[in-house]
Write a protein that holds these residues in place. Structure first.
Motif, PDB file in Angstrom:
ATOM      1  N   GLY A 129       1.028  -1.425   0.128  1.00 58.76           N
ATOM      2  CA  GLY A 129      -0.148  -0.189  -0.081  1.00 58.76           C
ATOM      3  C   GLY A 129       0.976   1.218   0.233  1.00 58.76           C
ATOM      4  N   VAL A 130       0.230   2.401  -0.013  1.00 55.25           N
ATOM      5  CA  VAL A 130       0.681   3.504   0.281  1.00 55.25           C
ATOM      6  C   VAL A 130       0.625   4.370   1.280  1.00 55.25           C
ATOM      7  CG1 VAL A 130       0.711   5.841  -1.912  1.00 55.25           C
ATOM      8  CG2 VAL A 130       0.968   3.739  -2.888  1.00 55.25           C
ATOM      9  N   ASP A 131       0.598   5.071   1.740  1.00 50.57           N
ATOM     10  CA  ASP A 131      -0.009   6.803   2.368  1.00 50.57           C
ATOM     11  C   ASP A 131       0.921   7.699   2.396  1.00 50.57           C
ATOM     12  OD1 ASP A 131      -1.819   7.284   4.608  1.00 50.57           O
ATOM     13  OD2 ASP A 131      -0.810   6.136   6.463  1.00 50.57           O
ATOM     14  N   GLU A 132       0.666   8.232   3.234  1.00 50.00           N
ATOM     15  CA  GLU A 132       1.499   9.570   3.389  1.00 50.00           C
ATOM     16  C   GLU A 132       1.689  10.221   4.914  1.00 50.00           C
ATOM     17  OE1 GLU A 132      -0.628  14.580   2.402  1.00 50.00           O
ATOM     18  OE2 GLU A 132      -0.797  12.446   0.674  1.00 50.00           O
ATOM     19  N   HIS A 133       2.547  11.411   4.425  1.00 54.17           N
ATOM     20  CA  HIS A 133       2.791  11.579   6.265  1.00 54.17           C
ATOM     21  C   HIS A 133       3.175  13.241   6.407  1.00 54.17           C
ATOM     22  CE1 HIS A 133       3.874  13.088  10.356  1.00 54.17           C
ATOM     23  NE2 HIS A 133       5.015  13.283  10.448  1.00 54.17           N
ATOM     24  N   GLU A 134       2.556  14.192   6.521  1.00 49.76           N
ATOM     25  CA  GLU A 134       3.389  15.370   6.290  1.00 49.76           C
ATOM     26  C   GLU A 134       3.435  15.921   4.378  1.00 49.76           C
ATOM     27  OE1 GLU A 134       5.673  16.372   9.840  1.00 49.76           O
ATOM     28  OE2 GLU A 134       4.143  15.827  11.292  1.00 49.76           O
ATOM     29  N   GLY A 135       2.606  15.463   3.382  1.00 53.31           N
ATOM     30  CA  GLY A 135       2.880  15.847   2.283  1.00 53.31           C
ATOM     31  C   GLY A 135       3.786  15.514   1.456  1.00 53.31           C
ATOM     32  N   LYS A 136       4.329  13.071   2.357  1.00 53.38           N
ATOM     33  CA  LYS A 136       5.259  12.563   1.523  1.00 53.38           C
ATOM     34  C   LYS A 136       5.540  11.644   2.250  1.00 53.38           C
ATOM     35  CE  LYS A 136       9.304  15.577   4.212  1.00 53.38           C
ATOM     36  NZ  LYS A 136       9.426  15.180   5.153  1.00 53.38           N
ATOM     37  N   GLN A 137       4.907  11.062   0.546  1.00 50.32           N
ATOM     38  CA  GLN A 137       4.310   9.353   0.311  1.00 50.32           C
ATOM     39  C   GLN A 137       5.537   8.701   1.288  1.00 50.32           C
ATOM     40  OE1 GLN A 137       5.270   7.660  -3.745  1.00 50.32           O
ATOM     41  NE2 GLN A 137       2.983   7.268  -3.048  1.00 50.32           N
ATOM     42  N   LEU A 138       4.075   7.483   1.780  1.00 49.81           N
ATOM     43  CA  LEU A 138       4.615   6.617   2.672  1.00 49.81           C
ATOM     44  C   LEU A 138       4.796   5.161   2.134  1.00 49.81           C
ATOM     45  CD1 LEU A 138       3.939   7.589   6.013  1.00 49.81           C
ATOM     46  CD2 LEU A 138       6.663   6.923   5.613  1.00 49.81           C
ATOM     47  N   LEU A 139       5.891   4.655   1.466  1.00 48.46           N
ATOM     48  CA  LEU A 139       5.371   3.262   0.975  1.00 48.46           C
ATOM     49  C   LEU A 139       5.397   1.661   2.010  1.00 48.46           C
ATOM     50  CD1 LEU A 139       7.570   2.588  -2.479  1.00 48.46           C
ATOM     51  CD2 LEU A 139       5.274   4.013  -1.810  1.00 48.46           C
ATOM     52  N   LEU A 140       4.504   0.991   1.998  1.00 46.24           N
ATOM     53  CA  LEU A 140       3.893   0.478   3.412  1.00 46.24           C
ATOM     54  C   LEU A 140       4.721  -1.096   2.838  1.00 46.24           C
ATOM     55  CD1 LEU A 140       0.453   1.513   4.446  1.00 46.24           C
ATOM     56  CD2 LEU A 140       1.991   1.635   5.227  1.00 46.24           C
ATOM     57  N   PHE A 141       5.186  -1.738   3.896  1.00 46.14           N
ATOM     58  CA  PHE A 141       6.188  -3.026   3.298  1.00 46.14           C
ATOM     59  C   PHE A 141       5.843  -4.114   4.582  1.00 46.14           C
ATOM     60  CE2 PHE A 141       8.262  -0.716   0.263  1.00 46.14           C
ATOM     61  CZ  PHE A 141       8.688  -1.478  -0.298  1.00 46.14           C
ATOM     62  N   GLU A 142       4.999  -5.454   3.765  1.00 43.25           N
ATOM     63  CA  GLU A 142       4.710  -6.561   5.118  1.00 43.25           C
ATOM     64  C   GLU A 142       5.552  -7.835   4.531  1.00 43.25           C
ATOM     65  OE1 GLU A 142       0.409  -8.007   4.677  1.00 43.25           O
ATOM     66  OE2 GLU A 142       0.912  -8.361   2.221  1.00 43.25           O
ATOM     67  N   LYS A 143       6.118  -8.264   5.765  1.00 48.27           N
ATOM     68  CA  LYS A 143       6.489  -9.857   5.451  1.00 48.27           C
ATOM     69  C   LYS A 143       5.898 -10.976   6.059  1.00 48.27           C
ATOM     70  CE  LYS A 143      10.657 -12.522   5.533  1.00 48.27           C
ATOM     71  NZ  LYS A 143      12.535 -11.825   6.024  1.00 48.27           N
ATOM     72  N   GLN A 144       5.299 -12.228   5.687  1.00 46.68           N
ATOM     73  CA  GLN A 144       4.420 -13.267   6.498  1.00 46.68           C
ATOM     74  C   GLN A 144       5.536 -13.717   7.510  1.00 46.68           C
ATOM     75  OE1 GLN A 144       1.278 -12.702   6.826  1.00 46.68           O
ATOM     76  NE2 GLN A 144       1.466 -11.263   5.171  1.00 46.68           N
TER      77      GLN A 144
END
Length: 145
Positions: A129-144
């Motif tokens: 997924g993708v999110d945002e913090h204070e106008g900066k893009q965050l990429l969401l990563f996961e590991k099972q």
């Protein structure tokens, strides 16, 4: 030899020093002393110190979820490029699986942090997924696990 230890409140000033280094501060939002003291005391937060040859080299902040998942909130390593971070992440994953019975670890990384993304992908994390913090893009990563 790299090992993880439960962090001590006495280590927090060193954590702050590491967070405020030029290399780290570009990729994280450093905490104040008060914020670290508040976080380290929470039952749902785990601080793990990274030691190499009995010398403090960095730390993790983990947040325990309600459904056997762990948010990998932060890793800061004092020296880059010598493999300490990657080795420590593998130890942290084993800790999450064995000590916390976690089934999944997830994290966010700023989109401009190419080095972080490369390392997470190399270690088996996948973007979900993708999110945002204070106008900066965050990429969401996961590991099972």
């Amino acid at each position: 030899m790299i090992e993880l230890r439960q962090s001590l409140e006495a280590e927090i000033p060193k954590f702050i020093e590491m967070e405020n280094s030029n290399e780290a501060s570009a990729f994280i939002i450093p905490h104040t002393l008060e914020k670290h003291l508040s976080e380290i005391q929470k039952k749902t937060t785990r601080y793990l110190s990274i030691y190499k040859d009995d010398k403090l080299q960095g730390f993790f902040i983990l947040s325990l979820g309600l459904t056997n998942d762990v948010e990998f909130r932060r890793v800061v390593v004092a020296s880059k490029g010598d493999g300490i971070g990657q080795a420590a992440i593998k130890l942290m994953e084993a800790y999450c699986k064995e000590a916390l019975s976690a089934k999944r670890i997830w994290l966010d990384v700023f989109s401009f942090n190419q080095r972080g993304q490369h390392i997470y992908k190399k270690l088996g994390y996948e973007q979900f997924g993708v999110d945002e913090h204070e106008g900066k893009q965050l990429l969401l990563f996961e590991k099972q696990l």
